[in-house]
Scaffold this active site. Structure first.
Site, PDB file in Angstrom:
ATOM      1  N   HIS A  30     -11.489  44.334   1.067  1.00  0.00           N
ATOM      2  CA  HIS A  30     -12.484  43.379   0.569  1.00  0.00           C
ATOM      3  C   HIS A  30     -13.848  43.635   1.192  1.00  0.00           C
ATOM      4  O   HIS A  30     -14.148  43.108   2.264  1.00  0.00           O
ATOM      5  CB  HIS A  30     -12.037  41.956   0.903  1.00  0.00           C
ATOM      6  N   HIS A  70      -9.579  37.522   4.306  1.00  0.00           N
ATOM      7  CA  HIS A  70      -9.682  38.741   3.488  1.00  0.00           C
ATOM      8  C   HIS A  70     -10.871  39.593   3.925  1.00  0.00           C
ATOM      9  O   HIS A  70     -10.874  40.798   3.728  1.00  0.00           O
ATOM     10  CB  HIS A  70      -9.761  38.397   1.995  1.00  0.00           C
ATOM     11  N   PRO A 120      -4.160  33.180   4.557  1.00  0.00           N
ATOM     12  CA  PRO A 120      -3.856  32.008   3.744  1.00  0.00           C
ATOM     13  C   PRO A 120      -5.063  31.061   3.812  1.00  0.00           C
ATOM     14  O   PRO A 120      -5.334  30.460   4.850  1.00  0.00           O
ATOM     15  CB  PRO A 120      -2.615  31.411   4.413  1.00  0.00           C
ATOM     16  N   ASN A 187     -21.473  31.808  -1.243  1.00  0.00           N
ATOM     17  CA  ASN A 187     -21.922  32.878  -2.159  1.00  0.00           C
ATOM     18  C   ASN A 187     -21.627  32.558  -3.620  1.00  0.00           C
ATOM     19  O   ASN A 187     -21.939  33.338  -4.512  1.00  0.00           O
ATOM     20  CB  ASN A 187     -21.318  34.228  -1.755  1.00  0.00           C
ATOM     21  N   HIS A 261     -15.623  41.517  -4.604  1.00  0.00           N
ATOM     22  CA  HIS A 261     -14.801  40.701  -3.693  1.00  0.00           C
ATOM     23  C   HIS A 261     -13.673  41.508  -3.050  1.00  0.00           C
ATOM     24  O   HIS A 261     -13.528  41.488  -1.825  1.00  0.00           O
ATOM     25  CB  HIS A 261     -14.197  39.497  -4.438  1.00  0.00           C
ATOM     26  N   SER A 381       9.035   6.223  13.435  1.00  0.00           N
ATOM     27  CA  SER A 381      10.214   6.836  12.822  1.00  0.00           C
ATOM     28  C   SER A 381      10.587   8.157  13.474  1.00  0.00           C
ATOM     29  O   SER A 381      11.759   8.504  13.584  1.00  0.00           O
ATOM     30  CB  SER A 381       9.965   7.095  11.336  1.00  0.00           C
ATOM     31  N   GLU A 408       0.234  16.170   6.888  1.00  0.00           N
ATOM     32  CA  GLU A 408       1.280  17.019   7.472  1.00  0.00           C
ATOM     33  C   GLU A 408       0.807  18.465   7.657  1.00  0.00           C
ATOM     34  O   GLU A 408       1.011  19.085   8.706  1.00  0.00           O
ATOM     35  CB  GLU A 408       2.546  16.995   6.599  1.00  0.00           C
ATOM     36  N   HIS A 470      13.444  11.517  -0.393  1.00  0.00           N
ATOM     37  CA  HIS A 470      13.304  11.594   1.052  1.00  0.00           C
ATOM     38  C   HIS A 470      14.465  12.318   1.738  1.00  0.00           C
ATOM     39  O   HIS A 470      14.411  12.557   2.940  1.00  0.00           O
ATOM     40  CB  HIS A 470      13.184  10.183   1.649  1.00  0.00           C
TER      41      HIS A 470
HETATM   42  C1  LIG Z   1      -3.852  30.014   0.007  1.00  0.00           C
HETATM   43  C2  LIG Z   1      -4.407  31.231  -0.641  1.00  0.00           C
HETATM   44  N1  LIG Z   1      -4.497  31.280  -1.975  1.00  0.00           N
HETATM   45  C3  LIG Z   1      -4.963  32.385  -2.593  1.00  0.00           C
HETATM   46  C4  LIG Z   1      -5.335  33.471  -1.870  1.00  0.00           C
HETATM   47  C5  LIG Z   1      -5.796  34.733  -2.573  1.00  0.00           C
HETATM   48  N2  LIG Z   1      -7.266  34.876  -2.392  1.00  0.00           N
HETATM   49  C6  LIG Z   1      -7.777  35.648  -1.430  1.00  0.00           C
HETATM   50  S1  LIG Z   1      -9.445  35.592  -1.384  1.00  0.00           S
HETATM   51  C7  LIG Z   1      -9.501  34.545  -2.700  1.00  0.00           C
HETATM   52  C8  LIG Z   1     -10.809  34.055  -3.220  1.00  0.00           C
HETATM   53  C9  LIG Z   1     -11.566  33.396  -2.165  1.00  0.00           C
HETATM   54  O1  LIG Z   1     -12.874  33.147  -2.565  1.00  0.00           O
HETATM   55  P1  LIG Z   1     -13.948  33.026  -1.438  1.00  0.00           P
HETATM   56  O2  LIG Z   1     -13.409  32.288  -0.305  1.00  0.00           O
HETATM   57  O3  LIG Z   1     -15.166  32.492  -2.064  1.00  0.00           O
HETATM   58  O4  LIG Z   1     -14.164  34.511  -0.951  1.00  0.00           O
HETATM   59  P2  LIG Z   1     -15.244  35.556  -1.483  1.00  0.00           P
HETATM   60  O5  LIG Z   1     -14.804  35.997  -2.834  1.00  0.00           O
HETATM   61  O6  LIG Z   1     -16.535  34.859  -1.510  1.00  0.00           O
HETATM   62  O7  LIG Z   1     -15.156  36.643  -0.490  1.00  0.00           O
HETATM   63  C10 LIG Z   1      -8.216  34.244  -3.135  1.00  0.00           C
HETATM   64  C11 LIG Z   1      -7.935  33.353  -4.263  1.00  0.00           C
HETATM   65  C12 LIG Z   1      -5.216  33.391  -0.479  1.00  0.00           C
HETATM   66  N3  LIG Z   1      -5.536  34.419   0.318  1.00  0.00           N
HETATM   67  N4  LIG Z   1      -4.790  32.257   0.108  1.00  0.00           N
HETATM   68 MG   LIG Z   2     -17.059  33.016  -2.231  1.00  0.00          MG
END
Ligand SMILES: Cc1ncc(C[n+]2csc(CCOP(=O)(O)OP(=O)(O)O)c2C)c(N)n1
Ligand SMILES: [Mg+2]
Length: 666
Positions: A30, A70, A120, A187, A261, A381, A408, A470
């Site tokens: 990325h 990423h 994540p 962005n 991206h 609980s 949670e 539950h």
């Molecule tokens: C929980 C989760 N869902 C989906 C993804 C897959 N994913 C990675 S980056 C991204 C887009 C994120 O957009 P943004 O945060 O704006 O990053 P940018 O494109 O600006 O670098 C997605 C959907 C992930 N890594 N984690």
């Molecule tokens: Mg973005």
């Protein structure tokens, strides 16, 4: 002191060049995020972040969390440029390849300076909340001379859009975590395209509404970035800085679009970017003058570290206490529980294991200052609060009990952040059924090799009247699917205490304690009058609780509340002359790790084996074999008093014993 803009630009371009070249070489990754946030990151790391690349584990360093995981090349570049021993340039050259610490997404266990594993989306920011909580707590306990650092987060649109963001910022705002600052890579692009496609939320208003300070800056204007960071530092609230950036900044034909991206720029665009940026160096080469500028930024942190060390050395008592706190629990949990367990051996108690957990937490929280408990609004609980743990609040960060609210996932991620920060050992409760709400954070506890204890009560149909929404059915077994997670399901007071000791004394393994709502008889006690860590029978994961009296024909293996059911079955079988062992298996993972001889002794090959657990049967074949019997519940539960449900679902001796005798006779 700031360097001239031209030199700052070169430093930022070093990040851009390394990022685009590494992604190009890997042919995956990325480039957009690191190139877009290069200017912001350069200001932050060179002028604000308090860290010492030569001592990455300095306890009072600022924490930096790349929540937008990423964009991993951003942190790899920053670590290399600012002088950490790793990643080396070869490591970066091998970005995303087997054996390189520069993994696809940053991993806390692969590189110093990577404070947490991210990828994540949303969870990095939510873990940072926990780091900031741990920081405030230790500040309250040890004072600003020893603990006074900030938590910085770089987050993208995705991190802010995820549901967990709401939980995390709500908690941070409420707790007034003013040392936490989020730099939002604003962005307006995500994978699918412009953020317009999917959102029209007023994010700044949302943050303000949860008690955050919000400011913005031009993410490509060094002076404006400094202004915004200064403003954030000055404000007492946690801060969100919306940094307006252009994704992929520096790639002349691709910047600003979603295609940059998550795909290599391509050879042509990489050349075009070199020209556009005026970057003439070969791939993976950083010109000396630029590297020198970068390396000199570490002096600030090294000096701060030295001054801190002097303050630490000034007071040897405080130093000892601080170092003990930071060293963690070690093997002290067992010692804290010794007298308590010995007393139980003499004075058995019939209580729910959630209550037994509270009883064990009494001496544990009294003797182990690292423990910070909490619950997601189920304190009464989950039985998670003890006399030694007063509330952790914005007014009193020295408290050790967190009211997480109904959050949670936010709780689980915050606990990960606390554990990663160090100096505290978090545990937190909710109902086992809601483990699904925080599952990915539990998974990240395991992946990150950290010690977090999940106190998950109401662990079966035994919770009764609240009904199938539950009643956990698949949750226990599904938790066991997560590698490096120990799932404990103790059967009585003593096992519960033993499991607590084991949970807290595994520094690289998180734990789930699955605990009953309903009362359970105390089955242990014999041989426990002189209990020590060495006699902890739960440590092998499973053990023979009762040996067959008549010739052994059956081994009953059960967990938690069903161990008592297995004992009932064994009595009925013995009354008919059928010898039956009862094996309690509080932790499958620990049992599976024992040597073959031990496993074969506990679960012999040539005897009928029967598992009993009030959950899905799938998975028990591993222990009872194809010819065994698996007793469990492979459907959703029902609303009724617990005893009636155990009858209805056949988890009583009267229903189980006939199946065993039939099998033995057939
Ligand atoms: C929980 C989760 N869902 C989906 C993804 C897959 N994913 C990675 S980056 C991204 C887009 C994120 O957009 P943004 O945060 O704006 O990053 P940018 O494109 O600006 O670098 C997605 C959907 C992930 N890594 N984690
Ligand atoms: Mg973005």
């Amino acid at each position: 002191m700031s360097l001239p803009t031209a030199r700052m630009t070169q430093m930022a371009n070093a990040i851009r060049a390394l990022s685009m070249d590494a992604v190009q070489a890997a042919n995956s990754g990325h480039p957009g995020m690191p190139m877009g946030m290069a200017d912001v990151a350069t200001v932050l790391w060179s002028e604000y972040l308090r860290h010492d690349p030569k001592a990455p584990d300095w306890a009072d360093r600022d924490r930096f969390v790349l929540s937008a995981g990423h964009g991993s090349m951003l942190i790899y570049s920053l670590l290399h440029l600012s002088g950490y021993a790793r990643p080396t340039m070869d490591d970066i050259r091998n970005f995303r390849q087997l054996g390189s610490p520069c993994a696809g997404h940053p991993e806390n266990f692969l590189l110093d300076g990577v404070e947490c594993t991210t990828g994540p989306l949303g969870q990095g920011l939510a873990m940072a909340v926990g780091m900031a909580m741990a920081e405030r707590h230790l500040n309250a306990v040890f004072g600003s001379d020893l603990v006074d650092h900030r938590t910085w987060v770089v987050a993208g649109d995705g991190c802010l859009m995820e549901g967990i963001n709401h939980e995390a910022i709500g908690l941070a705002g409420h707790l007034k975590l003013g040392q936490m600052n989020v730099l939002w890579d604003d962005n307006r692009i995500t994978i699918d395209g412009d953020t317009d496609l999917s959102t029209s939320e007023n994010i700044k208003a949302r943050y303000e509404a949860t008690g955050w300070h919000v400011t913005e800056c031009d993410g490509h204007d060094f002076a404006d970035i400094r202004r915004a960071i200064d403003e954030a530092i000055a404000d007492e609230r946690p801060s969100l800085i919306a940094c307006r950036t252009v994704i992929g900044k520096g790639a002349p034909n691709k910047q600003g679009g979603h295609n940059v991206h998550g795909a290599p720029l391509g050879a042509d665009e990489v050349s075009a970017a070199r020209e556009y940026l005026g970057w003439t160096a070969e791939p993976f080469v950083v010109p000396d003058d630029i590297l020198t500028d970068w390396r000199s930024t570490a002096d600030r942190g090294a000096q701060a570290h030295g001054e801190w060390r002097t303050r630490l050395d000034n007071d040897s008592d405080l130093r000892t206490r601080f170092e003990e706190q930071m060293a963690g629990i070690g093997n002290q949990a067992s010692a804290a529980l010794e007298n308590y367990i010995r007393d139980l051996a003499a004075n058995p108690r019939t209580v729910a294991t959630r209550k037994a957990s509270e009883m064990a937490l009494g001496p544990l929280t009294e003797k182990l200052p690292q423990l910070i408990g909490g619950s997601a609004d189920l304190t009464g609980s989950n039985n998670t609060k003890t006399a030694s743990t007063t509330p952790f609040s914005a007014d009193d960060y020295s408290g050790r009990y967190v009211y997480y609210g109904i959050r949670e996932f936010g709780m689980a991620a915050a606990m990960n952040g606390m554990a990663l920060h160090g100096g505290v050992a978090p545990y937190g409760g909710t109902f086992l059924i809601f483990s699904d709400y925080c599952r990915n954070a539990i998974r990240l506890s395991a992946l990150q090799q950290i010690n977090v204890t999940y106190v998950l009560t109401h662990d079966s149909i035994g919770l009764g009247e609240d009904g199938p929404t539950h009643q956990p059915i698949e949750q226990i077994m599904s938790m066991r699917l997560i590698p490096n997670l120990n799932v404990y399901r103790p059967c009585d007071t003593i096992e519960t205490a033993e499991c607590w000791a084991l949970a807290l004394e595994a520094p690289k393994t998180p734990a789930v304690l699955a605990l009953s709502r309903q009362n359970l008889p105390q089955l242990r006690g014999e041989g426990d009058a002189d209990w020590t860590a060495a006699t902890n029978r739960s440590a092998k994961g499973a053990y023979r609780l009762k040996a067959a009296e008549a010739t052994r024909k059956v081994v009953l293996v059960a967990t938690g509340s069903e161990v008592a059911v297995a004992m009932d079955c064994a009595s009925q079988l013995e009354a008919r002359g059928i010898g039956a062992d009862v094996v309690s298996m509080p932790c499958m993972e620990l049992f599976a790790a024992q040597d073959a001889a031990y496993r074969a002794d506990v679960l012999p090959a040539d005897v009928l084996k029967v598992s009993i657990e009030a959950g899905v049967t799938q998975g028990w074949e591993r222990f009872v074999g194809n010819d065994g019997i698996t007793i469990g519940i492979d459907r959703f539960g029902a609303s009724a008093p617990a005893e009636q449900l155990f009858e209805k679902f056949g988890l009583v001796a009267d229903a189980i014993v006939p199946q065993i005798t039939k099998k033995l006779n057939g």
